[in-house]
Design a protein around this motif. Structure first.
Motif, PDB file in Angstrom:
ATOM      1  N   GLU A  74       0.809  -1.229   0.000  1.00  9.17           N
ATOM      2  CA  GLU A  74       0.000   0.000   0.000  1.00  9.17           C
ATOM      3  C   GLU A  74       0.834   1.266   0.000  1.00  9.17           C
ATOM      4  N   SER A  75       2.150   1.155  -0.133  1.00 10.52           N
ATOM      5  CA  SER A  75       2.960   2.348  -0.397  1.00 10.52           C
ATOM      6  C   SER A  75       2.654   2.833  -1.816  1.00 10.52           C
ATOM      7  N   VAL A  76       2.794   4.138  -2.037  1.00  9.65           N
ATOM      8  CA  VAL A  76       2.478   4.729  -3.332  1.00  9.65           C
ATOM      9  C   VAL A  76       3.778   5.049  -4.067  1.00  9.65           C
ATOM     10  N   VAL A  77       3.872   4.593  -5.312  1.00  9.56           N
ATOM     11  CA  VAL A  77       5.103   4.767  -6.084  1.00  9.56           C
ATOM     12  C   VAL A  77       4.792   5.183  -7.511  1.00  9.56           C
ATOM     13  N   VAL A  78       5.814   5.756  -8.156  1.00 10.84           N
ATOM     14  CA  VAL A  78       5.808   6.006  -9.600  1.00 10.84           C
ATOM     15  C   VAL A  78       6.899   5.137 -10.200  1.00 10.84           C
ATOM     16  N   VAL A  79       6.553   4.363 -11.236  1.00  7.60           N
ATOM     17  CA  VAL A  79       7.498   3.433 -11.855  1.00  7.60           C
ATOM     18  C   VAL A  79       7.718   3.817 -13.315  1.00  7.60           C
ATOM     19  N   ASP A  80       8.956   3.968 -13.690  1.00  6.94           N
ATOM     20  CA  ASP A  80       9.336   4.113 -15.096  1.00  6.94           C
ATOM     21  C   ASP A  80       9.886   2.770 -15.571  1.00  6.94           C
ATOM     22  N   GLY A  81       9.482   2.357 -16.768  1.00  6.45           N
ATOM     23  CA  GLY A  81       9.976   1.090 -17.273  1.00  6.45           C
ATOM     24  C   GLY A  81       9.528   0.841 -18.691  1.00  6.45           C
ATOM     25  N   LYS A  82       9.730  -0.392 -19.140  1.00  9.71           N
ATOM     26  CA  LYS A  82       9.402  -0.766 -20.515  1.00  9.71           C
ATOM     27  C   LYS A  82       8.392  -1.909 -20.489  1.00  9.71           C
ATOM     28  N   VAL A  83       7.395  -1.829 -21.383  1.00 16.48           N
ATOM     29  CA  VAL A  83       6.389  -2.883 -21.492  1.00 16.48           C
ATOM     30  C   VAL A  83       6.985  -4.061 -22.247  1.00 16.48           C
ATOM     31  N   VAL A  84       6.800  -5.275 -21.695  1.00 17.39           N
ATOM     32  CA  VAL A  84       7.324  -6.501 -22.306  1.00 17.39           C
ATOM     33  C   VAL A  84       6.196  -7.527 -22.337  1.00 17.39           C
ATOM     34  N   LYS A  85       6.032  -8.180 -23.501  1.00 17.27           N
ATOM     35  CA  LYS A  85       5.049  -9.262 -23.587  1.00 17.27           C
ATOM     36  C   LYS A  85       5.485 -10.428 -22.715  1.00 17.27           C
ATOM     37  N   ARG A  86       4.534 -11.064 -22.068  1.00 14.81           N
ATOM     38  CA  ARG A  86       4.844 -12.262 -21.305  1.00 14.81           C
ATOM     39  C   ARG A  86       4.927 -13.474 -22.252  1.00 14.81           C
ATOM     40  N   THR A  87       5.681 -14.459 -21.846  1.00 12.41           N
ATOM     41  CA  THR A  87       5.704 -15.703 -22.610  1.00 12.41           C
ATOM     42  C   THR A  87       4.361 -16.408 -22.423  1.00 12.41           C
ATOM     43  N   ALA A  88       4.024 -17.284 -23.344  1.00 16.60           N
ATOM     44  CA  ALA A  88       2.709 -17.937 -23.355  1.00 16.60           C
ATOM     45  C   ALA A  88       2.404 -18.618 -22.029  1.00 16.60           C
ATOM     46  N   GLU A  89       3.404 -19.286 -21.437  1.00 18.17           N
ATOM     47  CA  GLU A  89       3.151 -20.039 -20.209  1.00 18.17           C
ATOM     48  C   GLU A  89       3.017 -19.138 -18.977  1.00 18.17           C
ATOM     49  N   THR A  90       3.381 -17.869 -19.092  1.00 18.51           N
ATOM     50  CA  THR A  90       3.281 -16.967 -17.935  1.00 18.51           C
ATOM     51  C   THR A  90       2.131 -15.959 -18.051  1.00 18.51           C
ATOM     52  N   VAL A  91       1.350 -16.051 -19.131  1.00 21.15           N
ATOM     53  CA  VAL A  91       0.197 -15.150 -19.290  1.00 21.15           C
ATOM     54  C   VAL A  91      -0.832 -15.422 -18.184  1.00 21.15           C
ATOM     55  N   ASN A  92      -1.335 -14.368 -17.569  1.00 25.87           N
ATOM     56  CA  ASN A  92      -2.383 -14.461 -16.551  1.00 25.87           C
ATOM     57  C   ASN A  92      -3.718 -14.073 -17.187  1.00 25.87           C
ATOM     58  N   ALA A  93      -4.504 -15.087 -17.567  1.00 21.22           N
ATOM     59  CA  ALA A  93      -5.765 -14.837 -18.271  1.00 21.22           C
ATOM     60  C   ALA A  93      -6.811 -14.185 -17.378  1.00 21.22           C
ATOM     61  N   GLN A  94      -6.605 -14.212 -16.061  1.00 23.86           N
ATOM     62  CA  GLN A  94      -7.574 -13.626 -15.129  1.00 23.86           C
ATOM     63  C   GLN A  94      -7.426 -12.115 -15.014  1.00 23.86           C
ATOM     64  N   LEU A  95      -6.356 -11.567 -15.613  1.00 23.50           N
ATOM     65  CA  LEU A  95      -6.051 -10.149 -15.472  1.00 23.50           C
ATOM     66  C   LEU A  95      -6.109  -9.481 -16.845  1.00 23.50           C
ATOM     67  N   PRO A  96      -6.823  -8.362 -16.988  1.00 22.86           N
ATOM     68  CA  PRO A  96      -6.865  -7.681 -18.288  1.00 22.86           C
ATOM     69  C   PRO A  96      -5.480  -7.318 -18.822  1.00 22.86           C
ATOM     70  N   THR A  97      -4.552  -7.046 -17.908  1.00 24.12           N
ATOM     71  CA  THR A  97      -3.173  -6.716 -18.318  1.00 24.12           C
ATOM     72  C   THR A  97      -2.269  -7.942 -18.250  1.00 24.12           C
ATOM     73  N   GLY A  98      -2.860  -9.124 -18.172  1.00 21.66           N
ATOM     74  CA  GLY A  98      -2.094 -10.332 -17.895  1.00 21.66           C
ATOM     75  C   GLY A  98      -1.196 -10.822 -19.003  1.00 21.66           C
ATOM     76  N   ALA A  99      -1.255 -10.197 -20.187  1.00 25.39           N
ATOM     77  CA  ALA A  99      -0.377 -10.626 -21.288  1.00 25.39           C
ATOM     78  C   ALA A  99       0.919  -9.845 -21.338  1.00 25.39           C
ATOM     79  N   ILE A 100       1.064  -8.843 -20.449  1.00 17.78           N
ATOM     80  CA  ILE A 100       2.288  -8.014 -20.451  1.00 17.78           C
ATOM     81  C   ILE A 100       2.767  -7.810 -19.033  1.00 17.78           C
TER      82      ILE A 100
END
Length: 596
Positions: free
Chosen positions: A68-94
């Motif tokens: 529950e700490s509040v942070v700002v994160v800078d980074g790069k978006v990376v696709k997840r590999t097929a076996e690590t995709v979280n289908a339960q999360l709208p952002t689960g493919a990255i």
């Protein structure tokens, strides 16, 4: 790039692969997997997984932060590999590979956890409501509420209604629940009251010549809490219309209710308009309640005549109203099933018990079993089966007493049996109108005729009915809208005629001087030309409660009071200074001590 975020946490997708992004939010949870640190970052719009590599500055920052700490994160978006995709999360493919982390606000140790939503005592949840509101389910309920209110407002305007605001500081009401009183500084010794409802104001708007009024109205009642009633304040869709009949009110409101429920039902079925109309007396007979849950297919029947037959020797039911509740397929239930229901009737309903008969054998020669069966000959067993529509393999449960007592236990037993036998249809919203409420009832305590429900409803038949009919046979143009056994609203076509109002009150034992003293303002307004008018006020909190699928109103209110009417977060009500009391001309008086 924006100071805090280029994207919201919930909007990143595979299309953003390779992009440099900045996201901000709360550290929802952390997981250490073989040196890699995975952080779920959450904002109002969703959750995104952030990955910090070992030895990086981002890893060091995340490693020491509490949830529950509040942070700002800078980074790069990376696709997840097929076996690590979280289908339960709208952002689960990255995921976002963190390059830097800015700590905006460090969280102390949490008194109430947010992740996982464990069950915690209500007093803690309400004291730290701002933490409780971060939980996914409650957060979604409050967003749902906002959407429902916006939808109600839009649909009312589309139906030709105009939104008005009515006063919050008004006069104390002589009827209804307790008022919340507000002392007047300028008028010593006098008090305003917070409105229990805008009832008189909305009727006066009709007298003033406006036509279709609505308001998302705050209402205030100093009453005890219940699961479906919030202490202190609540909101309702307040509605009033001029030059209308009862059916006109129904036709205006049904598209609004049906539309709102369909919009937020998530595939659950909604009763199409027109909603069923059920007369009050029919509802009390068939369902044992004036707010029936129509998802339950069981219907109660009156079998007083069968048990009044000389051939039936069960003395406990003689001379009483007897209602039968069918239980399809219950004959095969073990004895413990029936014993448990009998114990429920005794303990929870304070009834003598819940008698029953199970049916076996062919239709022409039925065989009954159970504690009552031996008192009922075969011919009367057949009558019971025909009246209740039961067959071999079914059971009948019985409720007896006065008409009110029999209806109360039968209605509760119908609900209990529907639950125990799995008969209540889930995933549906079943609406109905309850109509034709009796205008008057017999007050046994005072031995006189009294108003049954709303004394300001128009009696069916008008003045002629009041003058010529027996009072207990007169119905009112009063109606309730009910969904899944929850009363969303009462409403009525109003009594806009002073002569009819005075006559109705006279029948209930109130002289004209009483009516004039208590309701003179409304009566005087009607004397200057009042249109026929009517309305209702569905409860916003109850609508959202049904749509959210929760059983307690506090789960759909952002900052509710507890059951003692306290705001534990803001510590209200609280003491005030002597200076404030003096300005209001108030002296505190200790309550009388209870005699020992």
């Amino acid at each position: 790039m924006h100071r805090y975020r280029s994207h919201r946490c919930g909007e990143l997708r595979p299309a953003h692969d390779g992009e440099a992004v900045r996201v901000a939010g709360w550290v929802h949870r952390k997981r250490d997997h073989g040196g890699l640190l995975f952080v779920d970052l959450r904002d109002h719009y969703g959750v995104v997984q952030v990955v910090a590599l070992p030895g990086s500055e981002a890893f060091k920052s995340f490693e020491r932060l509490r949830a529950e700490s509040v942070v700002v994160v800078d980074g790069k978006v990376v696709k997840r590999t097929a076996e690590t995709v979280n289908a339960q999360l709208p952002t689960g493919a990255i995921e976002v590979r963190a390059e830097s982390v800015e700590i905006i606000s460090e969280a102390a140790e949490l008194p109430v956890p947010v992740f996982g939503e464990p069950d915690y005592p209500e007093d803690l949840r309400l004291t730290y409501r701002y933490l409780d509101l971060r939980r996914e389910t409650l957060h979604a309920n409050i967003v749902l509420r906002s959407g429902v209110v916006a939808s109600l407002r839009r649909r009312m305007i589309e139906q030709g209604f105009t939104e008005f605001q009515t006063p919050i500081l008004t006069a104390s009401s002589p009827e209804g629940a307790r008022d919340f009183l507000v002392p007047s500084r300028l008028q010593p010794g006098k008090f305003y009251a917070l409105p229990q409802a805008p009832q008189q104001f909305k009727q006066l708007l009709m007298v003033a010549g406006f036509d279709r009024y609505f308001q998302i109205a705050p209402c205030f009642r100093d009453e005890d809490a219940r699961a479906d009633r919030s202490p202190g304040e609540f909101y309702q869709l307040d509605v009033e219309m001029s030059f209308v009949t009862q059916e006109d009110v129904f036709a205006a409101i049904e598209p609004v209710m049906q539309g709102v429920f369909e919009e937020f039902a998530n595939g659950r079925a909604v009763t199409p308009a027109p909603f069923p109309r059920i007369a009050y007396r029919e509802s009390m007979l068939k369902y044992g309640s004036d707010k029936p849950d129509l998802r339950n297919p069981l219907e109660i029947v009156d079998v007083s005549d069968v048990f009044g037959d000389e051939a039936v020797t069960f003395k406990a039911f003689k001379g009483k109203v007897v209602r039968a509740i069918p239980a399809p397929g219950a004959a095969s239930q073990p004895r413990s099933f029936f014993d448990k229901l009998n114990e429920w009737a005794r303990k929870d309903m304070q009834a003598p018990g819940l008698g029953y008969i199970t049916f076996e054998g062919p239709e022409n020669v039925p065989e009954g079993k159970g504690p009552i069966a031996k008192f009922v000959p075969p011919a009367q067993l057949k009558k019971l089966m025909k009246a209740a529509g039961v067959k071999a393999g079914d059971a009948l449960f019985f409720s007896a007493g006065t008409e009110g007592e029999a209806a109360k236990l039968a209605g509760a037993a119908r609900t209990k049996l529907g639950e125990e036998l799995g008969l209540i249809k889930e995933g549906a919203f079943k609406f109905c109108w309850i109509v034709d409420f009796p205008m008057f009832e017999w007050n046994e305590d005072e031995k006189k005729v009294d108003f049954s429900h709303n004394p300001f409803s128009m009696p069916q038949g008008g003045l002629e009915a009041l003058e010529k009919q027996e009072p207990l046979t007169i119905n009112a143009y009063q109606y309730d809208i009910v969904c899944n056994g929850v009363e969303l609203s009462s409403g009525a076509i109003r009594n806009h005629r002073p002569d009819i109002m005075l006559k109705a009150f006279a029948i209930a034992g109130y002289g004209p001087e009483v009516v004039e003293s208590k309701f003179g303002g409304m009566l005087n307004a009607f004397r200057f030309g009042a249109p026929p008018h009517g309305g209702l006020a569905p409860g916003v909190d109850r609508i959202v409660m049904l749509l959210a699928g929760v059983e307690n109103l506090r789960e759909v209110i952002a900052f509710p009071l507890n059951q003692q009417g306290q705001d534990l977060m803001m510590q209200a009500p609280s003491e005030v200074s002597l200076k404030q009391l003096r300005e209001l001309h108030i002296r505190l008086v200790e309550p009388p001590k209870k005699s020992e």
